[in-house]
Design an enzyme around this catalytic site. Structure first.
Site, PDB file in Angstrom:
ATOM      1  N   ASP A   8       0.888  -1.166   0.000  1.00  0.00           N
ATOM      2  CA  ASP A   8       0.000   0.000   0.000  1.00  0.00           C
ATOM      3  C   ASP A   8       0.922   1.209   0.000  1.00  0.00           C
ATOM      4  O   ASP A   8       1.437   1.598   1.046  1.00  0.00           O
ATOM      5  CB  ASP A   8      -0.907  -0.006   1.224  1.00  0.00           C
ATOM      6  CG  ASP A   8      -1.820   1.212   1.275  1.00  0.00           C
ATOM      7  OD1 ASP A   8      -2.319   1.628   0.208  1.00  0.00           O
ATOM      8  OD2 ASP A   8      -2.018   1.758   2.381  1.00  0.00           O
ATOM      9  N   GLU A  67      -1.187  -1.562  -4.902  1.00  0.00           N
ATOM     10  CA  GLU A  67      -2.410  -0.803  -5.144  1.00  0.00           C
ATOM     11  C   GLU A  67      -2.145   0.278  -6.187  1.00  0.00           C
ATOM     12  O   GLU A  67      -1.122   0.960  -6.151  1.00  0.00           O
ATOM     13  CB  GLU A  67      -2.881  -0.165  -3.835  1.00  0.00           C
ATOM     14  CG  GLU A  67      -4.238   0.481  -3.933  1.00  0.00           C
ATOM     15  CD  GLU A  67      -4.760   0.966  -2.598  1.00  0.00           C
ATOM     16  OE1 GLU A  67      -5.324   2.073  -2.563  1.00  0.00           O
ATOM     17  OE2 GLU A  67      -4.611   0.244  -1.595  1.00  0.00           O
ATOM     18  N   ASP A 139      -2.409   0.801   7.024  1.00  0.00           N
ATOM     19  CA  ASP A 139      -1.550   0.632   5.853  1.00  0.00           C
ATOM     20  C   ASP A 139      -1.166  -0.837   5.658  1.00  0.00           C
ATOM     21  O   ASP A 139      -1.149  -1.335   4.532  1.00  0.00           O
ATOM     22  CB  ASP A 139      -0.272   1.477   5.993  1.00  0.00           C
ATOM     23  CG  ASP A 139      -0.578   2.942   6.222  1.00  0.00           C
ATOM     24  OD1 ASP A 139      -1.336   3.513   5.430  1.00  0.00           O
ATOM     25  OD2 ASP A 139      -0.066   3.508   7.207  1.00  0.00           O
TER      26      ASP A 139
END
Length: 178
Positions: A8, A67, A139
């Site tokens: 992330d 991501e 996160d």
């Protein structure tokens, strides 16, 4: 036993999570976040690159799922996020990892069943699916969810056409369970 590193990306905090697949079982290896602070932006990018390179060398994942950048209202924030993502991707490809990309909506839909799920729902599902003793940080949970999304897509892309064990979730009375 493939290992998947989920990322992330962020310019101040980059979440990471590694899972391992053993047949249809999913095992949690590690999760956390790289905190790179408030220093010069180029120094933060270097810290992301070096931190993930070290993590990859230490835990030897076979692939990375990251991501995708979503459109921010603030163009400067979107650019910085994209550059942090680029540093993470460069760390992976410099270590010969294949990189797979998923949107936040794809990730949330895969692990929660709702593409617009909230952060706390993703955290909860990661603790349930991976049998974690406590909720991972936001996160780290997002990074684990990214890795699990890739595991899901890899399973669908193979002849199995089934989710790995632990990924079959149902919603009951507002709570998610295995």
């Amino acid at each position: 036993m493939p290992r998947i590193l989920g990322i992330d990306p962020g310019s101040r905090k980059t979440g990471f999570g590694i899972i391992e697949l053993e047949g249809k079982q999913i095992k949690h290896v590690i999760n956390g976040r790289l905190k790179v602070g408030n220093g010069e932006f180029t120094d933060r990018l270097k810290q992301i690159f070096e931190g993930l390179t070290d993590l990859i060398q230490r835990y030897q994942p076979d692939m990375m799922a990251v991501e995708k950048v979503f459109l921010h209202k603030n163009a400067d924030s979107a650019l910085k996020l994209g550059q942090a993502r680029g540093a993470a991707i460069c760390a992976a490809v410099s270590q010969q990892l294949s990189v797979y990309e998923y949107s936040a909506t794809q990730i949330k839909k895969a692990v929660v069943g709702n593409g617009h799920a909230k952060k706390d729902q993703v955290q909860y599902m990661m603790s349930v699916i991976l049998n974690l003793p406590e909720l991972p940080e936001e996160d780290a949970a997002d990074a684990l969810a990214c890795a699990l999304t890739h595991a899901h897509h890899a399973a669908i892309g193979s002849s199995q056409r089934k989710l790995p064990e632990g990924m079959r979730t149902t919603r009951r009375g507002g709570r998610y369970s295995r």
